[in-house]
Design an enzyme around this catalytic site. Structure first.
Site, PDB file in Angstrom:
ATOM      1  N   TRP A  30       2.519 -11.492   4.590  1.00 42.41           N
ATOM      2  CA  TRP A  30       3.294 -12.668   5.019  1.00 42.41           C
ATOM      3  C   TRP A  30       4.457 -12.980   4.074  1.00 42.41           C
ATOM      4  O   TRP A  30       5.288 -13.835   4.378  1.00 42.41           O
ATOM      5  CB  TRP A  30       2.370 -13.897   5.141  1.00 42.41           C
ATOM      6  CG  TRP A  30       1.377 -13.799   6.255  1.00 42.41           C
ATOM      7  CD1 TRP A  30       1.206 -12.739   7.099  1.00 42.41           C
ATOM      8  CD2 TRP A  30       0.423 -14.794   6.662  1.00 42.41           C
ATOM      9  NE1 TRP A  30       0.201 -13.015   7.995  1.00 42.41           N
ATOM     10  CE2 TRP A  30      -0.300 -14.265   7.748  1.00 42.41           C
ATOM     11  CE3 TRP A  30       0.104 -16.084   6.196  1.00 42.41           C
ATOM     12  CZ2 TRP A  30      -1.313 -14.976   8.388  1.00 42.41           C
ATOM     13  CZ3 TRP A  30      -0.905 -16.789   6.830  1.00 42.41           C
ATOM     14  CH2 TRP A  30      -1.606 -16.238   7.920  1.00 42.41           C
ATOM     15  N   LYS A  31       4.485 -12.339   2.916  1.00 44.60           N
ATOM     16  CA  LYS A  31       5.544 -12.577   1.916  1.00 44.60           C
ATOM     17  C   LYS A  31       5.668 -14.081   1.633  1.00 44.60           C
ATOM     18  O   LYS A  31       4.675 -14.800   1.744  1.00 44.60           O
ATOM     19  CB  LYS A  31       6.865 -11.953   2.391  1.00 44.60           C
ATOM     20  CG  LYS A  31       6.671 -10.489   2.823  1.00 44.60           C
ATOM     21  CD  LYS A  31       7.947  -9.735   3.002  1.00 44.60           C
ATOM     22  CE  LYS A  31       7.621  -8.306   3.418  1.00 44.60           C
ATOM     23  NZ  LYS A  31       8.781  -7.451   3.510  1.00 44.60           N
ATOM     24  N   HIS A  44       4.520  -3.558  -4.389  1.00 47.33           N
ATOM     25  CA  HIS A  44       5.409  -3.645  -3.225  1.00 47.33           C
ATOM     26  C   HIS A  44       6.850  -3.425  -3.694  1.00 47.33           C
ATOM     27  O   HIS A  44       7.215  -3.843  -4.794  1.00 47.33           O
ATOM     28  CB  HIS A  44       5.261  -5.017  -2.553  1.00 47.33           C
ATOM     29  CG  HIS A  44       5.977  -5.076  -1.240  1.00 47.33           C
ATOM     30  ND1 HIS A  44       7.331  -5.312  -1.162  1.00 47.33           N
ATOM     31  CD2 HIS A  44       5.554  -4.900   0.033  1.00 47.33           C
ATOM     32  CE1 HIS A  44       7.699  -5.279   0.108  1.00 47.33           C
ATOM     33  NE2 HIS A  44       6.632  -5.033   0.859  1.00 47.33           N
ATOM     34  N   GLU A  69       9.494  -4.902  -3.047  1.00 50.38           N
ATOM     35  CA  GLU A  69      10.192  -6.135  -3.450  1.00 50.38           C
ATOM     36  C   GLU A  69       9.784  -6.535  -4.866  1.00 50.38           C
ATOM     37  O   GLU A  69      10.597  -7.059  -5.637  1.00 50.38           O
ATOM     38  CB  GLU A  69       9.898  -7.255  -2.431  1.00 50.38           C
ATOM     39  CG  GLU A  69      10.679  -7.036  -1.151  1.00 50.38           C
ATOM     40  CD  GLU A  69      10.007  -7.533   0.114  1.00 50.38           C
ATOM     41  OE1 GLU A  69       9.102  -8.380   0.033  1.00 50.38           O
ATOM     42  OE2 GLU A  69      10.400  -7.052   1.199  1.00 50.38           O
ATOM     43  N   GLU A 113       5.950   2.952   2.165  1.00 47.07           N
ATOM     44  CA  GLU A 113       6.961   2.078   2.756  1.00 47.07           C
ATOM     45  C   GLU A 113       8.350   2.507   2.271  1.00 47.07           C
ATOM     46  O   GLU A 113       8.762   2.140   1.162  1.00 47.07           O
ATOM     47  CB  GLU A 113       6.722   0.628   2.328  1.00 47.07           C
ATOM     48  CG  GLU A 113       5.375   0.072   2.766  1.00 47.07           C
ATOM     49  CD  GLU A 113       5.396  -1.450   2.807  1.00 47.07           C
ATOM     50  OE1 GLU A 113       5.153  -2.006   3.875  1.00 47.07           O
ATOM     51  OE2 GLU A 113       5.677  -2.070   1.765  1.00 47.07           O
ATOM     52  N   GLY A 156      12.163  -4.492   6.628  1.00 44.36           N
ATOM     53  CA  GLY A 156      12.910  -5.654   7.089  1.00 44.36           C
ATOM     54  C   GLY A 156      14.284  -5.320   7.649  1.00 44.36           C
ATOM     55  O   GLY A 156      15.113  -6.210   7.830  1.00 44.36           O
ATOM     56  N   GLY A 208       5.150  -6.528   7.848  1.00 43.30           N
ATOM     57  CA  GLY A 208       5.804  -7.725   7.326  1.00 43.30           C
ATOM     58  C   GLY A 208       6.158  -8.672   8.449  1.00 43.30           C
ATOM     59  O   GLY A 208       5.331  -9.428   8.958  1.00 43.30           O
ATOM     60  N   GLY A 209       7.426  -8.626   8.886  1.00 46.26           N
ATOM     61  CA  GLY A 209       7.949  -9.549   9.893  1.00 46.26           C
ATOM     62  C   GLY A 209       7.045  -9.746  11.109  1.00 46.26           C
ATOM     63  O   GLY A 209       6.795 -10.887  11.529  1.00 46.26           O
TER      64      GLY A 209
HETATM   65  P1  PGA Z   1       8.599  -5.318   7.513  1.00 42.95           P
HETATM   66  O1  PGA Z   1       7.940  -5.411   6.059  1.00 42.95           O
HETATM   67  O2  PGA Z   1       7.481  -4.972   8.478  1.00 42.95           O
HETATM   68  O3  PGA Z   1       9.180  -6.687   7.773  1.00 42.95           O
HETATM   69  O4  PGA Z   1       9.628  -4.258   7.474  1.00 42.95           O
HETATM   70  C1  PGA Z   1       6.959  -4.520   5.644  1.00 42.95           C
HETATM   71  C2  PGA Z   1       6.572  -4.787   4.219  1.00 42.95           C
HETATM   72  O5  PGA Z   1       7.433  -5.155   3.427  1.00 42.95           O
HETATM   73  O6  PGA Z   1       5.391  -4.645   3.839  1.00 42.95           O
END
Ligand code: PGA
Length: 254
Positions: A10-11, A97, A99, A169, A175, A236-237
């Site tokens: 969910w970030k 991750h 990020e 990933e 994203g 993610g999204g």
């Molecule tokens: P995303 O993110 O599905 O929005 O591309 C995936 C993630 O960062 O784990």
């Protein structure tokens, strides 16, 4: 036979109330047969973990965190330990991750320390790896991912590796709406399995779960999950939209 895993990351989205609401929409939408061959996980922000855990109890949905510190406790302002996560209901933790690597300067060495601590504490780590667009264009993506695997798994024993989940990933797919093609993704998953085989032997490589992440949605999930080396997704999204997330789970469970 590897059981699939669908994990929602969910970030930094949703306050406490909307996290509980989202968790309930997901857990009440899960059909019994989804759970036969798929594990389901949601990873809210730290402050929502405990209440989200309460609200999905008994539904088969597990709860995880998006990060943790590698120390037991102490003077680490703003950080959260593995034991704290466990006491709030976490079974899993996402580590490394992209990020975290890019925006918070996490290195393979730091991720390795976190991985060891998570395993020692009884959390299931989801180790994220993946190359940037520049690295893919330079043709060094396989080398980069192999290095991430080798460094992050340093001093992880055979007993421990069987508990680790890996998430591939590609940074350029997160994203962005750009997904690796099912064949591109499967190729990298196969390479990762070979890296694990080199480190731990083929039996361990065949048993480890490797998730794909990066713009997975309800439209592309089925094709991705039908690839032989893709064992589910880190989403993610689309994990913030209950209907989409449920469709992704349904596709994995087929
Ligand atoms: P995303 O993110 O599905 O929005 O591309 C995936 C993630 O960062 O784990």
């Amino acid at each position: 036979m590897r059981k699939k895993l669908i994990a929602g990351n969910w970030k930094m989205n949703n306050d406490l109330n909307s996290s509980i609401e989202l968790a309930k929409s997901i857990s009440t939408g899960i059909k019994k047969d989804f759970l036969n061959n798929t594990d389901i996980l949601i990873c809210p922000t730290f402050i929502s973990i405990s209440k989200v855990f309460d609200s999905v109890k008994g539904s088969g949905v597990s709860v995880g965190a998006q990060n943790m510190h590698f120390k037991d406790d102490g003077a680490f302002t703003g950080e959260i330990s593995a034991e704290m996560l466990i006491s709030a209901g976490c079974e899993y933790v996402i580590l490394g991750h992209s990020e975290r690597r890019q925006l918070f300067h996490e290195t393979n060495h730091l991720i390795n320390l976190k991985l060891k601590k998570a395993l020692k504490s009884g959390l299931i780590p989801i180790l994220c790896v993946g190359e940037t667009l520049e690295q893919r264009e330079e043709g060094i993506h396989e080398k980069i991912v192999d290095e991430q695997i080798t460094f992050c798994l340093k001093e992880i024993s055979k007993v421990e590796i069987s508990k680790v989940v890996i998430a591939y990933e590609p940074v350029w797919a997160i994203g962005t709406g750009k997904t690796a093609s099912p064949e591109q993704a499967n190729q990298m998953h196969n390479n990762i399995r070979n890296s694990i085989a080199n480190l731990y032997g083929n039996d361990f490589a065949q048993n480890i779960r490797i998730l794909y992440g990066g713009s997975v949605n309800d439209k592309n999930a089925s094709e991705l999950f039908s690839q032989p080396d893709i064992d589910g997704g880190l989403i993610g999204g689309a994990s913030l939209k209950p209907n989409q997330f449920l469709t992704i789970i349904e596709n994995a469970s087929k």
